[in-house]
Design an enzyme around this catalytic site. Structure first.
Site, PDB file in Angstrom:
ATOM      1  N   CYS A 105       0.858  -1.176   0.000  1.00 13.09           N
ATOM      2  CA  CYS A 105       0.000   0.000   0.000  1.00 13.09           C
ATOM      3  C   CYS A 105       0.898   1.230   0.000  1.00 13.09           C
ATOM      4  O   CYS A 105       1.734   1.376   0.881  1.00 13.09           O
ATOM      5  CB  CYS A 105      -0.886  -0.001   1.244  1.00 13.09           C
ATOM      6  SG  CYS A 105      -1.807   1.522   1.493  1.00 13.09           S
ATOM      7  N   CYS A 139      -3.755   7.259  -1.545  1.00 14.53           N
ATOM      8  CA  CYS A 139      -5.067   7.327  -2.199  1.00 14.53           C
ATOM      9  C   CYS A 139      -6.114   7.970  -1.305  1.00 14.53           C
ATOM     10  O   CYS A 139      -7.040   8.600  -1.805  1.00 14.53           O
ATOM     11  CB  CYS A 139      -5.530   5.933  -2.603  1.00 14.53           C
ATOM     12  SG  CYS A 139      -4.357   5.108  -3.691  1.00 14.53           S
ATOM     13  N   THR A 164      -3.777   4.970   7.730  1.00 14.32           N
ATOM     14  CA  THR A 164      -2.797   4.578   6.728  1.00 14.32           C
ATOM     15  C   THR A 164      -2.068   5.815   6.223  1.00 14.32           C
ATOM     16  O   THR A 164      -2.701   6.724   5.703  1.00 14.32           O
ATOM     17  CB  THR A 164      -3.524   3.912   5.544  1.00 14.32           C
ATOM     18  OG1 THR A 164      -4.292   2.831   6.050  1.00 14.32           O
ATOM     19  CG2 THR A 164      -2.543   3.402   4.514  1.00 14.32           C
ATOM     20  N   GLU A 178       0.452   2.095   9.518  1.00 17.32           N
ATOM     21  CA  GLU A 178      -0.820   2.457  10.094  1.00 17.32           C
ATOM     22  C   GLU A 178      -0.628   2.857  11.545  1.00 17.32           C
ATOM     23  O   GLU A 178       0.104   2.202  12.279  1.00 17.32           O
ATOM     24  CB  GLU A 178      -1.834   1.333   9.947  1.00 17.32           C
ATOM     25  CG  GLU A 178      -2.558   1.484   8.599  1.00 17.32           C
ATOM     26  CD  GLU A 178      -3.147   0.216   8.064  1.00 17.32           C
ATOM     27  OE1 GLU A 178      -4.303   0.277   7.633  1.00 17.32           O
ATOM     28  OE2 GLU A 178      -2.471  -0.823   8.078  1.00 17.32           O
ATOM     29  N   HIS A 185     -13.103   5.585  -2.962  1.00 19.04           N
ATOM     30  CA  HIS A 185     -12.038   4.821  -2.332  1.00 19.04           C
ATOM     31  C   HIS A 185     -12.209   3.321  -2.580  1.00 19.04           C
ATOM     32  O   HIS A 185     -11.218   2.597  -2.628  1.00 19.04           O
ATOM     33  CB  HIS A 185     -12.011   5.133  -0.834  1.00 19.04           C
ATOM     34  CG  HIS A 185     -10.689   4.847  -0.207  1.00 19.04           C
ATOM     35  ND1 HIS A 185      -9.506   5.236  -0.777  1.00 19.04           N
ATOM     36  CD2 HIS A 185     -10.343   4.204   0.940  1.00 19.04           C
ATOM     37  CE1 HIS A 185      -8.497   4.844  -0.019  1.00 19.04           C
ATOM     38  NE2 HIS A 185      -8.982   4.206   1.025  1.00 19.04           N
ATOM     39  N   TYR A 220      -9.280   0.541  -4.717  1.00 19.31           N
ATOM     40  CA  TYR A 220      -8.660  -0.737  -4.366  1.00 19.31           C
ATOM     41  C   TYR A 220      -8.207  -1.555  -5.567  1.00 19.31           C
ATOM     42  O   TYR A 220      -7.714  -2.669  -5.410  1.00 19.31           O
ATOM     43  CB  TYR A 220      -9.578  -1.534  -3.427  1.00 19.31           C
ATOM     44  CG  TYR A 220      -9.310  -1.136  -1.992  1.00 19.31           C
ATOM     45  CD1 TYR A 220      -9.738   0.089  -1.500  1.00 19.31           C
ATOM     46  CD2 TYR A 220      -8.554  -1.946  -1.148  1.00 19.31           C
ATOM     47  CE1 TYR A 220      -9.444   0.494  -0.210  1.00 19.31           C
ATOM     48  CE2 TYR A 220      -8.262  -1.561   0.150  1.00 19.31           C
ATOM     49  CZ  TYR A 220      -8.701  -0.342   0.608  1.00 19.31           C
ATOM     50  OH  TYR A 220      -8.402   0.048   1.882  1.00 19.31           O
ATOM     51  N   CYS A 234      -5.657  -0.833  -6.795  1.00 19.77           N
ATOM     52  CA  CYS A 234      -4.233  -0.894  -6.468  1.00 19.77           C
ATOM     53  C   CYS A 234      -3.822  -2.322  -6.135  1.00 19.77           C
ATOM     54  O   CYS A 234      -2.710  -2.746  -6.410  1.00 19.77           O
ATOM     55  CB  CYS A 234      -3.918   0.020  -5.298  1.00 19.77           C
ATOM     56  SG  CYS A 234      -4.676  -0.518  -3.753  1.00 19.77           S
ATOM     57  N   GLU A 265      -6.146  -5.441   5.019  1.00 20.75           N
ATOM     58  CA  GLU A 265      -6.587  -4.118   4.576  1.00 20.75           C
ATOM     59  C   GLU A 265      -7.547  -4.248   3.393  1.00 20.75           C
ATOM     60  O   GLU A 265      -8.483  -3.454   3.257  1.00 20.75           O
ATOM     61  CB  GLU A 265      -5.366  -3.277   4.189  1.00 20.75           C
ATOM     62  CG  GLU A 265      -5.708  -1.844   3.828  1.00 20.75           C
ATOM     63  CD  GLU A 265      -4.531  -1.137   3.177  1.00 20.75           C
ATOM     64  OE1 GLU A 265      -3.455  -1.077   3.794  1.00 20.75           O
ATOM     65  OE2 GLU A 265      -4.677  -0.668   2.029  1.00 20.75           O
TER      66      GLU A 265
END
Lengths: 508, 508, 508, 508
Positions: A98, A102, A189, A255, A290, A294, A296, A444
């Site tokens: 991650c 974002c 995050t 995090e 969001h 994901y 990603c 996550e």
């Protein structure tokens, strides 16, 4: 004073007076802490990508009147929303983790339209303030972290009903020039490696929760903030000295819990203050963006597919039909996620404020598949890795004069593949399925941007069940006796498509 | 001199001169090493269970003429095989990990019948030797580890074709009174905490591999053996001092590579020596037992279901319908594993040697489900745990005067639930899904007793496809024009059941 | 006067005066109706199996003092319960359909113990009556259908709350020598081809529903009964004259609605009358047996696997790795069902009445998998069949002088495989996945013996969640600080196993 | 002479001299045959949609210089490709079946670019011919069916190796003005209700198969063509007189075998003749379009979700949490299909000829999910329907004075819901899961546009495994020792995205 390069970015983080705690101690300089550094490297790679592939990671901005980093861009077209997905997949491929930027991007775009709507309804002036703030971020090319998830206390109670009023971030004092906030945000995050935080409410609020309806920008180093670093599976391997056992020594996630202990926010950085009815709107627009962000994880998926293929190759079984079939299944699942995500972006429509908002149904579908498929990819990768994945001795054993030679002798596999290459690949798969980046790739994926049930609730809202029931009744002939298909169809109502925005678009 | 209690057992391990390496250093006393101790505790619990519930964990033995630990028992009935499964589930429930003693139990039972068959065919005297060895183990109540999986080198080549002949354990020297062996066994579950090792070949062998056809008992402390300890996800948390972050501080698994550097074995401890044709038989009988031994994972499943239910309770969402439904799904999957496993045991049939061998198809089906369902249970447990599972700060933060009070304030949940209880439960779920016992609950479930494809190959062999095709041809009327159902059925061949042992039993 | 052979059985059905309606008309002689006959053939095959394989399909009965058909047997051991499963699988293999006799078998065994329990509690004399009835059935070797599922009306209301009191079967009149019942039972599998019906309540009843608490034996031809035959997918192909398009021309299922319009039942055939509190007990014991009776579907699974393998062979692709892998997956799923079912039977325990009752958890797990896996087998079979499965022209086209030769020319496949063999196999797969026997293989697998949610409710009740939570709390150290694993384990409570019957058995 | 309305279309089909065979007899007028008519109605609805919603179902065409039906349009933008998907979903919603016109649409677009490429390479003139043909179709607004799938004979042999050369369509004679073709195409969806057929080769061809490399347009009524109608599950219910038992009496699919017995094709209608190397290109481009055309099934999915929700409502269980959850799952799966499909369309890129070709990976992913999810939706719909779905008596029973009143009495459910509404809804679900439209919703979803394995082969080709392996090697540090994340990343190669077209677009 703008940050231009990855090195600039890392330099910009040094020497700040942050209250960061990890393993029970205050961290002197987070940039140099071996556990924290990989998460800084991941954000740094977003700058590096903008240098190396400016088309992908930056874009001209009407707001700034110049080219800006894509993470700071207010979208101007559906293509802009799509390009976010392309950039996200690429960064997932490059970092295998991650990259934490974002939330800020999606928060900017959600607040952009929500502040516009509040002003239109209430005559407030949040939107201009917010545009001004974003312009500043763009000019200085800074990292914004979003801070949304409150610690929540008893989940069966509203904010104002909690035994401790601080369990949701709220305004505790009003001054002439701003407000003072208190509370804590969990699972944040990418905060310590950011420059600013966008604080936002975490859920639908009622009139009695008005003090909790606060959205504001706060500098990461604002007085009164404490960061408590969360621990991750295998985090302490970064302290052992070696690189190999970390699996992915360069990049990781971050995090922390952020505690706001009476932090002052000047009025110019307040973007929502008491308009509780807009908390739900803000949360919905943000999560919609969001959830399709994901995609990603398909970049991480590319890495894990590549690692699984490589270890199969090292083990000498790459051509076995079941091995190839598992790799195909992994790719199929990975691209299924990508398909729904990028479709959500392509189907974006303009908001009243003029920026573009993705399709909510498809964004939720994307995220919901993300809560399932990475676990199956992880299982298949472990299948292809073989049991050595979890029985491999530590790096120190390989360096030992006693056990090192034994391991070199007995762990040799296919000719031409070094024992080191094999264990590096195993450690990378361990990293993504059990270790530090399993946090980002698995858990996550499950809970970020809302746990699975949150998507199901939203899918239920969006699925237009009454329209679907009407389709069925018509074909079954329930509504009226149907004598002639031609006559029947002629009388047919306009024919609902799956969701209103899409239906309307089909006529545009 | 027999071991009677868990404490006896732990005492029996002290002061041995083992060459054990971990984190690059020789371990002075494994019993006292914090990383190793939990795996010793797990085996100790098998003794403790025999004290507390002798019906479950011990049994009268005809061979010994007395009551023996069930892990050392040669099965005398199908019920004996079933009782192994009951004991395994119970121990899984008690320890939440792999208790490492099943390999030895299954190896004893496989060798018992195979040595009998070899002797019958070849006039050798392995069976009596083996009975004598088992009797000694029973009398002294010792732990036997099985050592089967060779390191294998290039998987496309037979043992004798490898560039280094030592990549499979083999006889390198023959003396009057025994043999000398060399090689290495990988992924050895439960060896350093055993007293004896049963070395066995790992796969089908041909005539040129005769030197690799060696089965023998070796004391764990035999000269020439080196143990290289495998590292596990989060293993070093055991070195941090605290207990909570370990999740399950009491119990863990153990896997090591065992290197045999010219280890002498006296003839009385050799049970296969050159009869290469029986290597496949031995592997098949062993894996058949061992695949249904994986019902132990339903004991871990009970723990993870309980942990997921508890955390849902702590989070205040235990009555939400989706939460209850996920727990039901977890139980359903867990019991599906149990059903196939215990069915395999119930369907046991006697071997020529007189002990009982489980149903091979159902054993493979059991294990194959074990390669899938624990991953889904883990995903569902993480779903119910919430994101705090991976963002919770370290134990040291909770002890800190600075951050401890902040965490106590902000991590409070439902009234009446302490923050400590909540984090202990989260750490247990982390332990089982990402941490040390994820190794046993997930990856070992995938690869132990053979990777998924090994079960598929065996299911393919056992599925009696020709009989099934005959059933279809008959009903479709392909074999003959069918005019009259009565006439047709009367002519029907005896009607194949799913597998020969079961079919024959149905007539007994 | 006992029935001995399949022919005897068919003869016994002729000439009865049943009110049977199909396609809007009264059926003169069901035995000769082409749509009904295959379901009679299926029951006939249960007699034929008893002739051909008496060990499998009959057994000595203490109650009768002689050998009886296994479908009429009151179980005397766990092995008896297991043998039912073996027989069921075999009959599924032989007929490729539901053979409709299990409801009666399971009803006998449930009523046997429930009547005993009622008598013990209430001093009634149902059990002796029931034994006497069963003995008569055994002597005459008759077929018993069970009639449980009421039509139910509004599912949100209890029987006595319905707008029409007849929506559940109930006593409408009491006479000196018996009772008169009224109502209707839906989805009655195997009734017209039975000799007697066992009427039973369908769900938990309260005091106000006492009139609905009625269990009784009724002859199929009792005055006042009307049978309305349910239609099935492709049922009318049986009326077309040819055999091939039916797929499985010999065997089929049967389901009808049974309307009881004031049917008199003499007292000696009443086995429950007003003891409403035992309705739930009866339903639970019956469904427990009946849910594991669904292992019969693994017999159909064997047929569909065989058919899929055969058509792959005919298509010339039998050796393709993906084809073999799909067949293995089908076998794995099929045997997973079998494992849970036969495990439930093996784990049977004696009731107070002396017969054996299967394990409830595993029975529910078996049935729950039956609601899922046959659909996946059907999908995989269609995958292997190819598109011709649904585009194949009708049998009449193959007989036509115009189109017949064209089809023979153009549908030829692999050398040596006739076009007729190929289409017969395709029609068999169509029969099992879309046609008449898809009803039994798919939809009945879903809803028979309770729809999926009914199993989930039962699994939830049986899963001992509190015990599982205690396991987790102990390992997490929640209940007490855990310093020493040994001390901790010693204090451990007796260690719950998965379900009470099993736990107690492990000590027996 | 252009067709404008649905009625025009139906009129245009009357009075043609087609050789159509069904149930062994020549069909006098297909338009009036009750089995065939629903498939004509489905195509008619494509015309009706163009009348009712011209934006959705027609579009301006540069080729025609006027507005044309979207099914006849050569795409001019990615948005054009997307709009096909929107139209397809809408038609699926309106008809609940396959509307049979996509093959022609996708064939036009594939041939458009392939003829261009052949001409560019070989100096032929196919492209101009083809444009001229398409313009004519657009002007007259006709239906084009695509004819691709040869009967294939032995699948292990190439066309020229078959024992009968006619098992693939090929040129058997060359004349001055054209060619004569012979062979047969199987599973032809929508042919008898078309005006023209586009004949195309079915697979990759080699030099010896040159005679099989033929693509041409042929009028449906060309001399020498015979149509043999395929039978479908429950097809004969259309002959029974009533409407209800059909489930969806208005709309259905159509599949026939087309036999070409020396059919002459004039040169102007030949678009590929001997250029065997382009057969694979044509098949790939066509299947790429056609695989994402399967988003039409999401329209059927909307109908089945609506039907399941309605029957749950009728049964009085619509608010049960497990019912709502199943509906959400159905929607999630349905939208997952839609996401990948519409993403493939959005990601279209221009061909050399100027029209737009969809993304091949995502198109394959879309279709691959279509081979799985509709089966799960069907299972869930059957779950919500209840067992009455397969035990409901025939329509004639409801009309009978004897059984009709009994059924009205006993099948009443929730107050306010008529028995007729309930059975209509059940018959619709039966139609989609077992009956006529199960053919289109399930089996055609599996095999249309290529069976599952065909997509897996294509995904394997497109998944860029070497690039993924490079990503893994880089992060694992295999390629080089990695000291500094910054330095390492700087040296990074350009960073492959998932597929070349997408990667290049991201820079455009």
């Amino acid at each position: 004073m703008s940050i231009r390069t990855a090195d600039d970015y890392i330099a910009s983080l040094r020497g700040r007076t942050l209250e960061v705690y990890l393993f029970g101690e205050r961290v002197a300089e987070p940039v140099d802490h071996p556990v924290i550094r990989p998460s800084i490297n991941a954000v740094a790679d977003t700058y590096r990508l903008a240098e190396e592939d400016p088309e992908l990671a930056s874009t001209p901005s009407r707001l700034a009147g110049t080219r800006v980093n894509r993470f700071l861009h207010v979208t101007e077209s559906a293509e802009d929303v799509v390009m976010q997905n392309r950039m996200q997949r690429r960064l997932g491929q490059r970092t295998g983790t991650c990259f934490q930027r974002c939330v800020g991007m999606d928060a900017i775009n959600a607040l952009y339209s929500v502040t516009f709507d509040i002003d239109a309804a209430n005559g407030t002036a949040y939107h201009a303030r917010f545009r001004s703030f974003v312009r500043q971020m763009q000019e200085e090319n800074l990292v914004i972290g979003g801070a949304m998830t409150d610690v929540k206390g008893d989940r069966g109670k509203a904010p104002h009903e909690q035994v401790d009023p601080d369990l949701f971030v709220h305004v505790v004092e009003r001054r002439d020039d701003g407000v003072v906030i208190r509370g804590a945000k969990a699972h944040q995050t990418g905060c310590i490696n950011s420059h600013w935080l966008l604080v936002m409410p975490t859920m639908r609020l009622g009139p009695e929760d008005a003090a909790y309806a606060i959205a504001a920008a706060v500098p990461v180093e604002a007085p009164g903030i404490t960061y408590i670093y969360g621990r991750q599976s295998c985090d302490s391997r970064a302290l052992e000295g070696g690189e190999i056992d970390q699996g992915n020594a360069s990049f990781g996630g971050q995090e922390a819990m952020i505690v706001f202990d009476d932090v002052f926010v000047p009025a110019r950085h307040v973007f929502l203050d008491g308009e509780y009815a807009y908390a739900a709107t803000l949360v919905e627009r943000f999560t919609s963006y969001h959830r399709r962000s994901y995609v990603c994880k398909t970049g991480l998926g590319d890495v894990i597919i590549g690692a699984a293929a490589t270890i199969a190759d090292y083990n000498g079984v790459a051509t076995a039909s079941h091995v190839r079939d598992k790799l195909v299944e992994m790719a199929h699942l990975n691209e299924t996620i990508y398909g729904a995500g990028i479709a959500a972006s392509h189907e974006s429509t303009p908001t009243a404020a003029g920026n573009y908002q993705c399709d909510d149904m498809l964004a939720n579908v994307c995220k919901h598949n993300v809560t399932r498929f990475p676990y199956e990819l992880a299982r298949l990768a472990q299948d292809l890795a073989g049991g050595l994945l979890v029985t491999l001795p530590s790096d120190k054993e390989f360096e030992s004069p006693v056990t090192g030679p034994l391991l070199q002798k007995y762990l040799q596999g296919r000719a031409g593949v070094s024992v080191d290459a094999r264990r590096r690949m195993l450690r990378l798969i361990e990293n993504l399925t059990l270790g530090r980046n399993a946090v980002g790739y698995l858990t996550e994926s499950l809970h970020g941007a809302g746990s699975p049930q949150a998507q199901r609730v939203q899918i239920q809202r969006l699925m237009n069940l009454e329209e679907k029931k009407a389709l069925a009744r018509k074909l079954a002939g329930v509504d009226a006796a149907v004598k002639d298909a031609a006559a029947e169809s002629r009388a047919q109502e306009p024919g609902p498509c799956c969701s209103p925005p899409r239906a309307s678009r089909s006529r545009a």
